[in-house]
Scaffold this motif. Sequence first.
Motif, PDB file in Angstrom:
ATOM      1  N   GLY A  59       2.499  11.170   7.787  1.00  0.00           N
ATOM      2  CA  GLY A  59       2.524  11.560   9.187  1.00  0.00           C
ATOM      3  C   GLY A  59       1.148  11.780   9.772  1.00  0.00           C
ATOM      4  N   HIS A  60       1.105  11.832  11.118  1.00  0.00           N
ATOM      5  CA  HIS A  60      -0.176  11.891  11.803  1.00  0.00           C
ATOM      6  C   HIS A  60      -0.232  13.004  12.850  1.00  0.00           C
ATOM      7  N   SER A  61       0.628  14.036  12.717  1.00  0.00           N
ATOM      8  CA  SER A  61       0.604  15.234  13.571  1.00  0.00           C
ATOM      9  C   SER A  61       0.597  14.901  15.060  1.00  0.00           C
ATOM     10  N   SER A  99       0.853  -1.186   0.000  1.00  0.00           N
ATOM     11  CA  SER A  99       0.000   0.000   0.000  1.00  0.00           C
ATOM     12  C   SER A  99       0.883   1.228   0.000  1.00  0.00           C
ATOM     13  N   ILE A 100       0.485   2.260  -0.701  1.00  0.00           N
ATOM     14  CA  ILE A 100       1.285   3.469  -0.846  1.00  0.00           C
ATOM     15  C   ILE A 100       1.108   4.339   0.405  1.00  0.00           C
ATOM     16  N   PRO A 101       2.228   4.786   1.023  1.00  0.00           N
ATOM     17  CA  PRO A 101       2.116   5.624   2.229  1.00  0.00           C
ATOM     18  C   PRO A 101       1.333   6.906   1.947  1.00  0.00           C
ATOM     19  N   LYS A 102       0.543   7.288   2.946  1.00  0.00           N
ATOM     20  CA  LYS A 102      -0.319   8.455   2.785  1.00  0.00           C
ATOM     21  C   LYS A 102      -0.394   9.202   4.102  1.00  0.00           C
ATOM     22  N   LEU A 103      -1.153  10.283   4.095  1.00  0.00           N
ATOM     23  CA  LEU A 103      -1.340  11.075   5.294  1.00  0.00           C
ATOM     24  C   LEU A 103      -1.914  10.210   6.410  1.00  0.00           C
ATOM     25  N   GLY A 104      -1.330  10.295   7.595  1.00  0.00           N
ATOM     26  CA  GLY A 104      -1.739   9.475   8.729  1.00  0.00           C
ATOM     27  C   GLY A 104      -0.835   8.292   8.961  1.00  0.00           C
ATOM     28  N   ASP A 105      -0.039   7.905   7.963  1.00  0.00           N
ATOM     29  CA  ASP A 105       0.877   6.776   8.093  1.00  0.00           C
ATOM     30  C   ASP A 105       2.251   7.257   8.572  1.00  0.00           C
ATOM     31  N   THR A 111       7.274  17.748  -3.991  1.00  0.00           N
ATOM     32  CA  THR A 111       6.999  18.259  -2.654  1.00  0.00           C
ATOM     33  C   THR A 111       6.660  17.095  -1.738  1.00  0.00           C
ATOM     34  N   LEU A 112       7.239  17.104  -0.543  1.00  0.00           N
ATOM     35  CA  LEU A 112       6.895  16.111   0.464  1.00  0.00           C
ATOM     36  C   LEU A 112       6.526  16.844   1.743  1.00  0.00           C
ATOM     37  N   LEU A 113       5.323  16.578   2.228  1.00  0.00           N
ATOM     38  CA  LEU A 113       4.834  17.195   3.460  1.00  0.00           C
ATOM     39  C   LEU A 113       4.845  16.149   4.562  1.00  0.00           C
ATOM     40  N   SER A 114       5.633  16.429   5.605  1.00  0.00           N
ATOM     41  CA  SER A 114       5.750  15.498   6.723  1.00  0.00           C
ATOM     42  C   SER A 114       5.062  16.085   7.943  1.00  0.00           C
ATOM     43  N   ARG A 115       3.969  15.439   8.392  1.00  0.00           N
ATOM     44  CA  ARG A 115       3.281  15.878   9.605  1.00  0.00           C
ATOM     45  C   ARG A 115       3.850  15.106  10.802  1.00  0.00           C
ATOM     46  N   GLY A 116       5.079  15.432  11.116  1.00  0.00           N
ATOM     47  CA  GLY A 116       5.795  14.782  12.197  1.00  0.00           C
ATOM     48  C   GLY A 116       7.283  14.893  11.960  1.00  0.00           C
ATOM     49  N   GLY A 117       8.065  14.473  12.940  1.00  0.00           N
ATOM     50  CA  GLY A 117       9.508  14.570  12.840  1.00  0.00           C
ATOM     51  C   GLY A 117      10.099  13.619  11.831  1.00  0.00           C
ATOM     52  N   VAL A 118      11.372  13.850  11.529  1.00  0.00           N
ATOM     53  CA  VAL A 118      12.095  13.044  10.544  1.00  0.00           C
ATOM     54  C   VAL A 118      13.442  12.666  11.145  1.00  0.00           C
ATOM     55  N   PHE A 119      13.770  11.359  11.117  1.00  0.00           N
ATOM     56  CA  PHE A 119      15.068  10.879  11.588  1.00  0.00           C
ATOM     57  C   PHE A 119      15.861  10.394  10.390  1.00  0.00           C
TER      58      PHE A 119
END
Length: 629
Positions: A71-73, A48-54, A98-106
């Motif tokens: 991401g899931h904020s 499954s393709i990653p999406k908002l909330g994943d 464009t990549l929107l990340s609703r959360g941190g990135v390691f």
Amino acid sequence: MRYFGIKQKILGFFLPALGFISLNLQAELITSQSDGKWGDKSTWDSSSIPKLGDQIIINHHVEVHGKKEIGHSPKTVDAEAAIIIQDTGKLELKKSSTLLSRGGVFVHGSLVLAENTDFQINAEGAGDEISYPLCLSPTKEGLGKLILRGRKNQLAKISSVPLNRAFITDGHRVKKQQGGSFYRFPVKGGSIDAEYAHFYGLGNDKEPAWQYSQKDGMVLRILHSLFEKSGRIEPRALAKIKLNIEYTKWQDSLPLSEKDVGRAKALFRTSAKAGSDCTIRFCDFDELVSLSMCFGYSIEDSIFRKGIVRYQGKWHEGDLKSFERNLVRWPEKYSKGGIRLAYGETFKDCIFIQDYQSHNNPHFMHVAGKTGIAKLSGCIFWFTGPNDFSFGPEGDGPMTGSADYGSVEDNKFIIEKCIMMPNSLGPNKARNLSANLTSGIFGTTNSTVILKRNTAFSSGSGGVCIGETNPTVKGALTYVKSNLFVGSEKYDGIKVHDFHLGVKGAVRAQDCDYNVGYRLRKGSNYVQGKTGKGYNDLKLVGDLDIGKHDIDDIDPVFVDPFRTPYTWSSSLKGDGTMVDAMNQMMPTGTRKVQDLLNYLREGFRPQNQKLKNAGDPEDGSPDVGAVDL
């Protein structure tokens, strides 16, 4: 050890190099299973393709095309990660994506942005106090890298939405401290390699825009880039590093508070261990910069719009490699500030400007610390205020202090070919002082001062000054020759003046000679037919005929002593302001600091042939003053 919360249908698992990660039971965790595009199901283990909330873990080379969200904020202070790039992983944003990340990135591997991309860290769904980190945390040598490869007018962008709710940092394990603050444990070696990059809205009053922990051999490289609406850059630890920042601009930076400055914070702080190779060229800083532990730093052709501070003490000292062709300007906010020149170092071909109207005693520079020869060569000093306060004009140019160790034979301070311009009143007005060639504070006890071939507008209390705040010891001023001193229409100029604390023999007559004066007062040491004018209250011993070969009452006939950065701006079709003068220079404009230097020097070039070869014969009979005829 907890790094982030992830919701999935299992209770937990072990991630190599990260430790045990606790999981919740709602959002989907997706892991890459092969190299490929983000939008291809075959790239991911769940098909499954990653999406908002994943949330995702990247172990392979994954490419982003178009616009994607993840991401899931999370609303926790430790900023649960939306993206983890493992040491075997590489996340690459291809051109115009464009990549929107609703959360941190390691980032344990590498994150790569091509031209016209935007990696957006979005905290809109979190609480007002939550900021998300982009953690460059290598688990293997040479990884933990952020690579940006934009092009001119197609920058690679890292941005925060809302502004100042994301930051780049060196650690990813957070511990709550007593008092409620949080500490992010550093991981050394995470680096940025950027060309044509745009860092937008990063950092805040709690978190630096970019914090990095040094490690021997690490390389940091930022070229042709922009830091906009962002906060501080702060190094941690000390190591032998290679740093290269060129053609990079800081614009609309978060202002420093008085508390920040009191804690020795700055927009940019140098830091490196002996043996490092660090270069800053053609950069433009719009907040205060701190020179601290500046081992191996070459700082050239750059603009410091709100000045530089260099504190004294072992925690701040370092061997500055070069400091040349820079414009350093202190505005009202830092009107009590000034830079420090350490013994053993040289400031060459720089322009130092105190730019405010509030008081008339600008402090430009303190000379102290370390050991060896300190040198000011070819520099220009200018105070833009009128210096017309009722208690008289003041202006502390180089304030000579002691070296950390060594004797007067070891330590020397040389001022040569420098110009102390008239202030904003212009060359012909009384109180036109910008700064003394040496400040009367003159507290050195283990160094000697040499002044040769300088041009100084010295009305009021200007010129070479000693004995004001501290006693000036015997033999401290050893050479004052081939200098040009100019007063105002009131004939108030001075060559050398003792405010009252110079001891007997602090200055010797034979060490002050072959100078030229115009519009000077006679001075208390004047004897008609035997001495030069402009020597005042000096406690001479032995020979009293000071300045016996001086030439006085000679108009140097400057090309144009009314030249300033304002007139330079106007000559280039600008609006005649300090801001426009700085904007004319790289990286904003096409001119260089050297161009402004050349323009100003040409204005102060004498045309009176009596100054030609009139300097000290033992120094080759040079032309008198900072600029040759």
